[in-house]
Design a protein around this motif. Structure first.
Motif, PDB file in Angstrom:
ATOM      1  N   PRO A 160       0.812  -1.226   0.000  1.00  0.00           N
ATOM      2  CA  PRO A 160       0.000   0.000   0.000  1.00  0.00           C
ATOM      3  C   PRO A 160       0.841   1.270   0.000  1.00  0.00           C
ATOM      4  O   PRO A 160       0.465   2.263  -0.612  1.00  0.00           O
ATOM      5  N   ASP A 192       6.197  -0.927   2.904  1.00  0.00           N
ATOM      6  CA  ASP A 192       5.404  -2.076   3.360  1.00  0.00           C
ATOM      7  C   ASP A 192       5.940  -3.387   2.797  1.00  0.00           C
ATOM      8  O   ASP A 192       5.860  -4.432   3.446  1.00  0.00           O
ATOM      9  N   PRO A 235      -1.244  -7.263   2.485  1.00  0.00           N
ATOM     10  CA  PRO A 235      -1.364  -6.991   3.921  1.00  0.00           C
ATOM     11  C   PRO A 235      -2.519  -7.792   4.528  1.00  0.00           C
ATOM     12  O   PRO A 235      -3.426  -8.238   3.829  1.00  0.00           O
ATOM     13  N   ASP A 287      -5.450  -5.210   9.106  1.00  0.00           N
ATOM     14  CA  ASP A 287      -4.155  -4.657   9.497  1.00  0.00           C
ATOM     15  C   ASP A 287      -4.255  -3.335  10.241  1.00  0.00           C
ATOM     16  O   ASP A 287      -3.271  -2.878  10.820  1.00  0.00           O
ATOM     17  N   HIS A 317      -4.659  -0.151   9.212  1.00  0.00           N
ATOM     18  CA  HIS A 317      -4.573   1.036   8.365  1.00  0.00           C
ATOM     19  C   HIS A 317      -5.584   0.878   7.230  1.00  0.00           C
ATOM     20  O   HIS A 317      -5.602  -0.145   6.554  1.00  0.00           O
ATOM     21  N   HIS A 347      -4.176  -0.324   3.956  1.00  0.00           N
ATOM     22  CA  HIS A 347      -3.743  -1.721   4.003  1.00  0.00           C
ATOM     23  C   HIS A 347      -4.945  -2.649   3.858  1.00  0.00           C
ATOM     24  O   HIS A 347      -4.890  -3.646   3.121  1.00  0.00           O
ATOM     25  N   GLU A 348      -6.014  -2.334   4.558  1.00  0.00           N
ATOM     26  CA  GLU A 348      -7.179  -3.216   4.518  1.00  0.00           C
ATOM     27  C   GLU A 348      -7.862  -3.175   3.155  1.00  0.00           C
ATOM     28  O   GLU A 348      -8.339  -4.201   2.660  1.00  0.00           O
ATOM     29  N   GLU A 392      -1.516 -13.425   3.546  1.00  0.00           N
ATOM     30  CA  GLU A 392      -1.517 -12.085   4.120  1.00  0.00           C
ATOM     31  C   GLU A 392      -0.367 -11.935   5.115  1.00  0.00           C
ATOM     32  O   GLU A 392       0.019 -12.913   5.775  1.00  0.00           O
TER      33      GLU A 392
END
Length: 252
Positions: free
Chosen positions: A48, A52, A149, A153, A155, A158-159, A178
Motif C-alpha cells: 500500500p 510495506d 497486507p 491490518d 490502516h 492496508h485493509e 496475508e
C-alpha cells in the motif's frame, strides 16, 4: 474479539516483549518459502505504501529471489500523505523521495523485482479498490501467489489493498497469503486479537535479517522526526523491534 472497533494505530502499540512472551507460550508452526509458494513462478507483493514490501516480507522476498522466483512489487500509493501539515515533507516531495527509498531498499535487499507504480492517492485506496483489483487480475496467473497486507491490518489503505488482492486472487484462482504490518501494533494476542491458527512463521537467517535491516534504513523519511510539526518518526523503535525478528509471519 472486538477487532472492528479496536484497530487503532496510536502510541507505541503492543510491546515486542508481549509478542515474544505470547509466541513463546503459543509457538507458531514453521514453514519455508518452497512449501509456502508450492511451485509459483511469480509472486506479487502488494505494498500500500513504499516500505510495506520490506517491513512485511523483505526476508521472504530474499529467499524467493535466491530460488529464482519472479517478484513483482505493486506500489499502490507513493506514500505522499505520511507527514500531514509538514512544510519540510510536502506531498510531491514525499512521493518522489519515498519512491526512491523503495527502489533503493530493493537494491540493498539484493532482490531483483519489477516495481509497478500505480500512483493511487495515499489515504484513498478504498476509493480505488476496483482499479487495483482490475490491475491485479490483468497480471495474475493461476500458478502465481499474492502476498498482501492482513485484511485486519488497522490502516485503511492496508485493509483496502487486502480486500482488492483477495478478490483478484479468487477471480484468477491463485493463492493469496496475508502479512501483518500494522497489525502487530494494534493487536494484543492476550485478548485473542491475533489469528494464530492461520499463522506460519518463515525463519530468517542472519544474512536475511542483516539485509532486511539495511533495506529498512533506506526509508529515511520514515525514520526521522519532523522538526516542522514535532511529529515523531513513523517507524519508531517499537515498530522496528517488531519488524526485525528472526522470522516473518504469513497468514494462510
Amino acid at each position: 474479539m472486538d477487532a472492528l472497533t479496536r484497530r487503532y494505530i496510536t502510541g507505541e502499540g503492543t510491546r515486542e516483549s508481549v509478542w515474544r512472551d505470547w509466541i513463546q507460550h503459543h509457538p507458531l508452526p514453521e514453514g519455508d518459502v518452497a512449501e509456502l509458494m508450492r511451485g509459483s513462478r511469480t509472486v506479487h507483493v502488494v505494498a500500500p505504501h513504499p516500505d510495506d514490501e520490506i517491513l512485511g516480507c523483505g526476508g521472504i522476498m530474499q529467499q524467493l529471489s535466491r530460488r529464482g522466483v519472479t517478484i513483482r512489487v505493486w506500489a499502490v500509493t507513493d506514500g505522499e500523505a505520511s507527514h500531514p501539515g509538514s512544510r519540510r515533507w510536502l506531498p510531491d516531495t514525499l512521493a518522489r523521495m519515498r519512491t526512491w527509498e523503495s527502489e533503493q531498499a530493493l537494491r540493498l535487499l539484493s532482490v531483483s523485482a519489477r516495481r509497478d507504480r500505480l500512483a493511487i492517492p495515499d489515504g484513498s485506496v478504498a476509493r480505488y479498490e476496483p482499479e487495483l483489483e482490475a490491475a491485479l487480475i490483468a497480471a495474475l496467473e493461476t500458478e502465481d501467489t499474492v502476498i498482501a497486507p492482513w485484511r485486519l491490518d488497522g490502516h485503511p489503505d492496508h485493509e483496502a489493498a487486502a480486500r482488492a488482492s483477495l478478490r483478484a486472487a479468487a477471480a484468477v484462482r491463485c493463492r493469496c497469503v496475508e502479512v501483518p504490518i500494522w497489525g502487530w501494533h494494534w493487536a494484543d494476542p492476550r485478548s485473542g486479537d491475533f489469528p494464530g491458527y492461520r499463522a506460519l512463521a518463515i525463519p530468517l537467517d542472519d544474512h536475511d535479517r542483516q539485509a532486511k535491516a539495511r533495506a529498512i534504513q533506506a526509508f529515511h523519511s520514515q525514520l526521522v522526526p519532523d522538526p516542522d510539526t514535532g511529529a515523531p518518526p513513523i517507524l519508531t523503535a517499537s515498530v522496528l523491534a517488531r519488524m526485525q525478528r528472526a522470522f516473518e509471519v504469513v497468514l494462510q
